[in-house]
Write a protein that holds these residues in place. Sequence first.
Motif, mmCIF file in Angstrom:
data_model
loop_
_atom_site.group_PDB
_atom_site.id
_atom_site.type_symbol
_atom_site.label_atom_id
_atom_site.label_comp_id
_atom_site.label_asym_id
_atom_site.label_seq_id
_atom_site.Cartn_x
_atom_site.Cartn_y
_atom_site.Cartn_z
ATOM 1 N N ILE A 17 14.244 13.467 31.471
ATOM 2 C CA ILE A 17 14.225 14.920 31.366
ATOM 3 C C ILE A 17 14.546 15.270 29.925
ATOM 4 C CG2 ILE A 17 15.297 17.047 32.179
ATOM 5 C CD1 ILE A 17 15.836 15.524 34.838
ATOM 6 N N ASP A 18 13.622 15.991 29.262
ATOM 7 C CA ASP A 18 13.854 16.210 27.840
ATOM 8 C C ASP A 18 13.971 17.670 27.435
ATOM 9 O OD1 ASP A 18 11.111 16.683 28.026
ATOM 10 O OD2 ASP A 18 10.574 14.924 26.880
ATOM 11 N N GLY A 19 13.003 18.472 27.472
ATOM 12 C CA GLY A 19 13.133 19.851 27.004
ATOM 13 C C GLY A 19 13.792 19.934 25.640
ATOM 14 N N ILE A 20 13.422 20.899 24.839
ATOM 15 C CA ILE A 20 13.984 21.027 23.490
ATOM 16 C C ILE A 20 14.852 22.269 23.438
ATOM 17 C CG2 ILE A 20 13.429 21.408 21.057
ATOM 18 C CD1 ILE A 20 10.907 19.759 21.486
ATOM 19 N N GLY A 21 16.022 22.139 22.809
ATOM 20 C CA GLY A 21 16.902 23.286 22.653
ATOM 21 C C GLY A 21 18.355 22.878 22.664
ATOM 22 N N GLY A 22 19.212 23.883 22.634
ATOM 23 C CA GLY A 22 20.650 23.658 22.634
ATOM 24 C C GLY A 22 21.168 23.259 24.001
#
Length: 78
Positions: A17-22
């Motif tokens: 699970i990756d997604g980009i952001g804080g």
Amino acid sequence: AESRLHRHRGVALIKSIDGIGGPGAKRGTWYRNLEETPKHVHTGMKLFLEEDVERGGRLMRPSEVLALKPRPSYVLFE
């Protein structure tokens, strides 16, 4: 599609699970993706050393990653 994943002897299935952001965005992505993940599939977290900081202000701390439920089986840094 994930519901069709079956256990195989000698194979560890891992959903990265990756997604980009804080940290907040990452936690949201984590919990949304777990809804579809079969119990026999291990979970992994991907942290982006540059993109997460650029879009979220900072990288998740180790304690934040380890506080996720379920705890990731592995953490990948890119």
